[in-house]
Design a protein around this motif. Sequence first.
Motif, short mmCIF file in Angstrom:
data_model
loop_
_atom_site.label_atom_id
_atom_site.label_comp_id
_atom_site.label_asym_id
_atom_site.label_seq_id
_atom_site.Cartn_x
_atom_site.Cartn_y
_atom_site.Cartn_z
N VAL A 306 0.95 -1.28 -0.05
CA VAL A 306 -0.18 0.12 -0.19
C VAL A 306 0.95 1.29 0.06
CG1 VAL A 306 -1.70 -1.15 1.18
CG2 VAL A 306 -0.20 0.13 2.41
N ALA A 307 2.10 1.07 0.14
CA ALA A 307 3.00 2.25 0.39
C ALA A 307 2.93 3.35 -0.70
CB ALA A 307 4.47 1.94 0.79
N GLY A 308 2.89 2.78 -2.05
CA GLY A 308 3.19 3.66 -3.36
C GLY A 308 1.57 3.76 -3.97
N LEU A 309 0.59 3.53 -3.25
CA LEU A 309 -0.67 3.47 -3.70
C LEU A 309 -1.30 5.20 -3.31
CD1 LEU A 309 -2.86 0.42 -2.71
CD2 LEU A 309 -1.51 1.14 -4.92
N PRO A 310 -0.74 5.80 -2.38
CA PRO A 310 -1.19 7.26 -2.24
C PRO A 310 -0.90 8.16 -3.50
CG PRO A 310 -0.27 6.46 -0.38
CD PRO A 310 -0.03 5.42 -1.26
N PHE A 311 0.44 7.60 -4.08
CA PHE A 311 0.77 8.47 -5.40
C PHE A 311 -0.26 8.29 -6.54
CE2 PHE A 311 3.26 8.54 -9.29
CZ PHE A 311 3.57 9.64 -9.51
N LEU A 312 -0.87 7.09 -6.63
CA LEU A 312 -1.54 7.00 -7.81
C LEU A 312 -2.93 7.50 -7.54
CD1 LEU A 312 -0.92 3.15 -8.61
CD2 LEU A 312 0.10 5.14 -9.70
N SER A 313 -3.49 7.37 -6.42
CA SER A 313 -4.62 7.82 -6.07
C SER A 313 -4.51 9.33 -5.98
CB SER A 313 -5.45 7.62 -4.57
OG SER A 313 -4.35 7.81 -3.47
N ASP A 314 -3.46 10.01 -5.56
CA ASP A 314 -3.34 11.51 -5.54
C ASP A 314 -3.42 11.81 -7.00
OD1 ASP A 314 -3.16 11.48 -2.96
OD2 ASP A 314 -0.95 11.85 -2.81
N LEU A 315 -2.79 11.38 -7.83
CA LEU A 315 -2.71 11.66 -9.34
C LEU A 315 -4.14 11.82 -9.83
CD1 LEU A 315 0.36 9.67 -11.00
CD2 LEU A 315 -0.03 12.20 -10.08
N LEU A 316 -5.20 10.81 -9.45
CA LEU A 316 -6.45 10.78 -9.92
C LEU A 316 -7.08 12.05 -9.20
CD1 LEU A 316 -8.78 9.32 -11.22
CD2 LEU A 316 -9.04 8.16 -9.30
N PHE A 317 -7.03 12.32 -8.00
CA PHE A 317 -7.44 13.47 -7.21
C PHE A 317 -7.14 14.73 -7.99
CE2 PHE A 317 -6.68 16.66 -3.67
CZ PHE A 317 -7.98 17.06 -3.68
N LEU A 318 -5.86 14.83 -8.29
CA LEU A 318 -5.37 15.99 -8.72
C LEU A 318 -5.58 16.35 -10.30
CD1 LEU A 318 -1.88 15.85 -7.11
CD2 LEU A 318 -3.71 17.47 -6.56
N ALA A 319 -5.75 15.19 -11.14
CA ALA A 319 -5.56 15.34 -12.66
C ALA A 319 -7.05 15.29 -13.09
CB ALA A 319 -5.03 14.06 -13.17
N ALA A 320 -8.05 14.69 -12.53
CA ALA A 320 -9.46 14.49 -12.85
C ALA A 320 -9.89 15.84 -12.78
CB ALA A 320 -10.15 13.41 -11.93
N ARG A 321 -10.83 16.15 -13.62
CA ARG A 321 -11.86 17.36 -13.66
C ARG A 321 -13.32 16.87 -13.49
NH1 ARG A 321 -7.94 18.83 -12.06
NH2 ARG A 321 -6.14 20.30 -12.78
N ASP A 322 -13.61 15.56 -13.60
CA ASP A 322 -15.11 15.31 -13.53
C ASP A 322 -15.03 15.15 -12.02
OD1 ASP A 322 -16.72 12.69 -12.88
OD2 ASP A 322 -17.46 13.42 -14.65
N PRO A 323 -15.89 15.59 -11.33
CA PRO A 323 -16.19 15.43 -9.95
C PRO A 323 -16.15 14.40 -9.33
CG PRO A 323 -17.87 17.29 -10.69
CD PRO A 323 -17.13 16.47 -11.86
N LEU A 324 -16.89 13.19 -9.75
CA LEU A 324 -16.99 11.71 -9.34
C LEU A 324 -15.38 11.20 -9.43
CD1 LEU A 324 -20.15 10.33 -10.99
CD2 LEU A 324 -19.81 10.92 -8.69
N LEU A 325 -14.72 11.45 -10.32
CA LEU A 325 -13.31 10.87 -10.52
C LEU A 325 -12.51 11.59 -9.34
CD1 LEU A 325 -12.81 10.52 -14.28
CD2 LEU A 325 -13.09 8.77 -12.57
N TRP A 326 -12.50 12.95 -9.14
CA TRP A 326 -11.57 13.59 -8.18
C TRP A 326 -12.04 13.28 -6.90
CZ3 TRP A 326 -13.44 16.91 -4.63
CH2 TRP A 326 -14.33 17.83 -4.98
N GLN A 327 -13.40 13.12 -6.62
CA GLN A 327 -13.77 12.68 -5.42
C GLN A 327 -13.18 11.22 -4.92
OE1 GLN A 327 -17.96 13.47 -5.04
NE2 GLN A 327 -17.88 15.48 -6.01
N ALA A 328 -13.49 10.41 -5.99
CA ALA A 328 -13.01 9.02 -5.74
C ALA A 328 -11.50 9.02 -5.33
CB ALA A 328 -13.21 8.24 -7.20
N GLY A 329 -10.76 9.86 -6.31
CA GLY A 329 -9.47 9.85 -5.87
C GLY A 329 -8.98 10.38 -4.36
N LEU A 330 -9.61 11.41 -3.96
CA LEU A 330 -9.69 11.74 -2.72
C LEU A 330 -9.99 10.99 -1.63
CD1 LEU A 330 -9.34 14.58 -0.72
CD2 LEU A 330 -11.50 14.85 -0.94
#
Length: 432
Positions: A306-330
Amino acid sequence: MAGAADPAAAAPPSVSRGAALYMLLLLCLVNAFNYVDRSMLALVMPQMTKELQLSDTVTGLVAGLPFALCYASCAIPLAWVADRYNRRNLLAGALAGWSVVTALTGAAQSGWQLAAARFALGAGESAGHPTTASLIAGSFALKDRTAAFSALSASAYLGPFVGFPIVGWLLAEHGWRAAYYATGIAGVAMAAAFFLTVREPPRGQAGPAVPGGGGFVAGVRRLLATPSYRLVVLAGGFSAVNQGAHLTWGPTFLARVHHLDPQAIGLYFGTLRGAAGLAGALFAAVVVGMLVRRDIRWQVRVPILVAGLPFLSDLLFLAARDPLLWQAGLALSAFVTAIAVALSYPLYVNIAPPGLRATASAFYFLVASLMGFILGPLTVGALSDVFAAAWGAEAITVAMAAASGSALLSFLLLLRAGRSWTEDVARAEGAA
């Protein structure tokens, strides 16, 4: 001798179960206040920095450095006080003190005054963790402490889940200064309730002596001679960099990039993130707990996974502009980070000899606090200013993505630590 006694055979604490559970409830509330008072700066930053005319670099520096320096320097002497004097009085006084500082933060008129407030806040809050840990250990039998500490850990997510939406509403309706005033006053009331209704539990027998003597510095030297401990501490530090960057600048990112108002930011960064964090802590306690009971090696395998997974979820949060996607990343970021934090405790404690486990914890949090509170906020603030000319409002997106890369460093360090971790656990258990 006390050090030779079997811990499982120790006499149960002379505190009724009802009194212990009531005290635990209040300790969880105190811990929630600790988290909100420390972290609400992230919510008020868009309003505060505009009014005080602070650059992102200065804001990132003020948000982390003063708090981290005072927190790290005061934690060890206050832990010494908690081991020797009345813990209820110390915690109630500390909560009242940092709550007054929280209220006074609402009167800050400059970056220097804000820095002074953050410095004083670090002094008060540094008493929270060691005092709370000692109170729980003195009030619960050994077999019940795991559940008690799990509840305490989960309460850190209760703060944003309940408190951040309230702070967001105060921001929207009355401004950032009123939010600090109200939070500080509520903390003082909580301190009074804790002092008046909680009794100091009797202390149990002294723990085992520190092997080899020599105090804190000698203990740290012995711990650092263990290869996996060095790597786990560094991994925790880099994980804290990512957490510090995300927690400090996430609300500002939502304001600048998604143009959310303070109340909406409090809802998403509080309720959504808090609920996901609670789910992550529960997953760590139940699912990972079952795996570890079958094979101790899962204790290090899951943190590596799980150590590297925050990097991937943070990228989804930061890059997505669709509300459902960035909320999922958060939400995913909070979920996997909560797992990583929950599993970090046994990861470093299990490789420390019994007489050095408190020292192992203190040094781990010393490194994590300094790296997380200083490097995380400052890195994003400085990079945001550097990228502002080329990227405009999106500069904070690029800066936060760069800071999230620290999670990958944490993954690499834990991967290396996993090679010797089980052998170091066996060695530590042999020293018991």
